[in-house]
Design a protein around this motif. Structure first.
Motif, PDB file in Angstrom:
ATOM      1  N   THR A  28      58.670  20.675  12.980  1.00 55.97           N
ATOM      2  CA  THR A  28      59.573  20.068  12.005  1.00 55.97           C
ATOM      3  C   THR A  28      60.352  21.104  11.214  1.00 55.97           C
ATOM      4  OG1 THR A  28      58.097  18.174  11.810  1.00 55.97           O
ATOM      5  CG2 THR A  28      59.645  18.524  10.022  1.00 55.97           C
ATOM      6  N   GLU A  29      59.705  22.154  10.771  1.00 53.98           N
ATOM      7  CA  GLU A  29      60.397  23.137   9.940  1.00 53.98           C
ATOM      8  C   GLU A  29      61.555  23.792  10.695  1.00 53.98           C
ATOM      9  OE1 GLU A  29      59.547  26.813   6.869  1.00 53.98           O
ATOM     10  OE2 GLU A  29      57.870  25.821   7.847  1.00 53.98           O
ATOM     11  N   GLU A  30      61.376  24.059  11.973  1.00 56.72           N
ATOM     12  CA  GLU A  30      62.453  24.653  12.765  1.00 56.72           C
ATOM     13  C   GLU A  30      63.635  23.701  12.883  1.00 56.72           C
ATOM     14  OE1 GLU A  30      60.730  25.944  16.441  1.00 56.72           O
ATOM     15  OE2 GLU A  30      59.371  27.313  15.411  1.00 56.72           O
ATOM     16  N   ARG A  31      63.380  22.414  13.061  1.00 59.46           N
ATOM     17  CA  ARG A  31      64.448  21.409  13.139  1.00 59.46           C
ATOM     18  C   ARG A  31      65.188  21.317  11.807  1.00 59.46           C
ATOM     19  NH1 ARG A  31      66.808  19.058  16.660  1.00 59.46           N
ATOM     20  NH2 ARG A  31      66.624  16.974  15.867  1.00 59.46           N
ATOM     21  N   VAL A  32      64.449  21.406  10.715  1.00 66.24           N
ATOM     22  CA  VAL A  32      65.068  21.349   9.395  1.00 66.24           C
ATOM     23  C   VAL A  32      65.954  22.573   9.180  1.00 66.24           C
ATOM     24  CG1 VAL A  32      64.611  21.409   6.906  1.00 66.24           C
ATOM     25  CG2 VAL A  32      63.309  19.875   8.372  1.00 66.24           C
ATOM     26  N   VAL A  33      65.516  23.724   9.628  1.00 64.82           N
ATOM     27  CA  VAL A  33      66.309  24.948   9.485  1.00 64.82           C
ATOM     28  C   VAL A  33      67.630  24.816  10.254  1.00 64.82           C
ATOM     29  CG1 VAL A  33      66.398  27.411  10.070  1.00 64.82           C
ATOM     30  CG2 VAL A  33      64.363  26.459   8.984  1.00 64.82           C
ATOM     31  N   VAL A  34      67.597  24.285  11.466  1.00 66.31           N
ATOM     32  CA  VAL A  34      68.818  24.086  12.244  1.00 66.31           C
ATOM     33  C   VAL A  34      69.723  23.072  11.547  1.00 66.31           C
ATOM     34  CG1 VAL A  34      69.766  23.185  14.412  1.00 66.31           C
ATOM     35  CG2 VAL A  34      67.807  24.735  14.456  1.00 66.31           C
ATOM     36  N   ALA A  35      69.158  21.973  11.092  1.00 67.09           N
ATOM     37  CA  ALA A  35      69.944  20.949  10.395  1.00 67.09           C
ATOM     38  C   ALA A  35      70.593  21.524   9.146  1.00 67.09           C
ATOM     39  CB  ALA A  35      69.058  19.758  10.050  1.00 67.09           C
ATOM     40  N   GLN A  36      69.855  22.313   8.411  1.00 65.03           N
ATOM     41  CA  GLN A  36      70.409  22.920   7.210  1.00 65.03           C
ATOM     42  C   GLN A  36      71.525  23.903   7.563  1.00 65.03           C
ATOM     43  OE1 GLN A  36      67.628  24.665   4.482  1.00 65.03           O
ATOM     44  NE2 GLN A  36      69.205  24.979   2.940  1.00 65.03           N
ATOM     45  N   ALA A  37      71.371  24.649   8.643  1.00 63.70           N
ATOM     46  CA  ALA A  37      72.420  25.587   9.057  1.00 63.70           C
ATOM     47  C   ALA A  37      73.710  24.845   9.410  1.00 63.70           C
ATOM     48  CB  ALA A  37      71.944  26.419  10.247  1.00 63.70           C
ATOM     49  N   VAL A  38      73.595  23.677  10.041  1.00 68.24           N
ATOM     50  CA  VAL A  38      74.771  22.862  10.354  1.00 68.24           C
ATOM     51  C   VAL A  38      75.453  22.428   9.066  1.00 68.24           C
ATOM     52  CG1 VAL A  38      75.548  20.646  11.306  1.00 68.24           C
ATOM     53  CG2 VAL A  38      73.959  22.084  12.608  1.00 68.24           C
ATOM     54  N   ALA A  39      74.685  21.919   8.120  1.00 67.88           N
ATOM     55  CA  ALA A  39      75.259  21.447   6.857  1.00 67.88           C
ATOM     56  C   ALA A  39      75.885  22.585   6.053  1.00 67.88           C
ATOM     57  CB  ALA A  39      74.188  20.742   6.031  1.00 67.88           C
ATOM     58  N   GLU A  40      75.225  23.722   6.012  1.00 65.53           N
ATOM     59  CA  GLU A  40      75.778  24.867   5.272  1.00 65.53           C
ATOM     60  C   GLU A  40      77.063  25.371   5.915  1.00 65.53           C
ATOM     61  OE1 GLU A  40      72.439  27.522   5.162  1.00 65.53           O
ATOM     62  OE2 GLU A  40      71.647  26.597   3.336  1.00 65.53           O
ATOM     63  N   ALA A  41      77.114  25.411   7.237  1.00 69.08           N
ATOM     64  CA  ALA A  41      78.331  25.846   7.926  1.00 69.08           C
ATOM     65  C   ALA A  41      79.459  24.853   7.657  1.00 69.08           C
ATOM     66  CB  ALA A  41      78.077  25.980   9.424  1.00 69.08           C
ATOM     67  N   TRP A  42      79.150  23.568   7.681  1.00 67.41           N
ATOM     68  CA  TRP A  42      80.158  22.545   7.405  1.00 67.41           C
ATOM     69  C   TRP A  42      80.748  22.744   6.004  1.00 67.41           C
ATOM     70  CZ3 TRP A  42      82.370  19.147  10.640  1.00 67.41           C
ATOM     71  CH2 TRP A  42      83.147  18.132  10.074  1.00 67.41           C
ATOM     72  N   GLN A  43      79.876  22.972   5.032  1.00 66.05           N
ATOM     73  CA  GLN A  43      80.348  23.225   3.665  1.00 66.05           C
ATOM     74  C   GLN A  43      81.223  24.469   3.617  1.00 66.05           C
ATOM     75  OE1 GLN A  43      76.222  22.909   1.939  1.00 66.05           O
ATOM     76  NE2 GLN A  43      77.455  22.283   0.186  1.00 66.05           N
ATOM     77  N   GLN A  44      80.828  25.503   4.322  1.00 65.99           N
ATOM     78  CA  GLN A  44      81.597  26.745   4.349  1.00 65.99           C
ATOM     79  C   GLN A  44      82.984  26.494   4.956  1.00 65.99           C
ATOM     80  OE1 GLN A  44      79.695  29.929   6.495  1.00 65.99           O
ATOM     81  NE2 GLN A  44      81.439  31.293   6.278  1.00 65.99           N
ATOM     82  N   PHE A  45      83.044  25.709   6.028  1.00 63.82           N
ATOM     83  CA  PHE A  45      84.335  25.387   6.641  1.00 63.82           C
ATOM     84  C   PHE A  45      85.214  24.606   5.672  1.00 63.82           C
ATOM     85  CE2 PHE A  45      81.913  25.336  10.893  1.00 63.82           C
ATOM     86  CZ  PHE A  45      82.094  26.694  11.062  1.00 63.82           C
ATOM     87  N   GLU A  46      84.625  23.648   4.984  1.00 66.35           N
ATOM     88  CA  GLU A  46      85.405  22.858   4.026  1.00 66.35           C
ATOM     89  C   GLU A  46      85.954  23.735   2.901  1.00 66.35           C
ATOM     90  OE1 GLU A  46      83.034  19.426   2.904  1.00 66.35           O
ATOM     91  OE2 GLU A  46      84.157  18.256   4.390  1.00 66.35           O
ATOM     92  N   ASN A  47      85.190  24.700   2.456  1.00 70.09           N
ATOM     93  CA  ASN A  47      85.667  25.622   1.424  1.00 70.09           C
ATOM     94  C   ASN A  47      86.736  26.564   1.977  1.00 70.09           C
ATOM     95  OD1 ASN A  47      83.943  24.535  -0.507  1.00 70.09           O
ATOM     96  ND2 ASN A  47      82.321  26.003  -0.062  1.00 70.09           N
TER      97      ASN A  47
END
Length: 103
Positions: A28-47
């Motif tokens: 689970t923790e590895e899946r959460v890390v990948v999911a968080q990386a997707v969300a953080e990258a999305w935020q970075q793109f929006e900025n």
């Protein structure tokens, strides 16, 4: 990290592919890390799209290539178990998308 190493389009595609894997019932923790990386990258793109430079164009292309509703659904489909440290990231990345009811 994938976005930094491979560039916006290819790096984000790798992250999303990992999140989309139907057999990804690993730890689970590895899946959460990948999911968080997707969300953080999305935020970075929006900025980044707010800036008038070459990186902004690449960020625009990535944002146009993905459905934020699908990404939010993929993110929230990750088994949270007891791991809640990533929740603010999904709220910030896709604030208009419904969550799984745990927020």
């Amino acid at each position: 990290m994938a976005v930094d190493l491979l560039g916006p389009q290819e790096g984000f595609a790798v992250l999303v592919a990992l999140l989309r894997r139907p057999d990804a019932q690993g730890p689970t923790e590895e899946r959460v890390v990948v999911a968080q990386a997707v969300a953080e990258a999305w935020q970075q793109f929006e900025n980044t799209v707010r800036e008038p430079d070459v990186e902004a164009e690449a960020a625009r292309e990535v944002l146009a290539s993905y459905d934020p509703t699908e990404l939010a659904a993929l993110y929230t489909s990750v088994d949270l178990h007891h791991l809640m440290w990533h929740v603010p990231t999904v709220i910030n990345a896709w604030p208009g998308q419904p969550g799984p009811g745990v927020y």
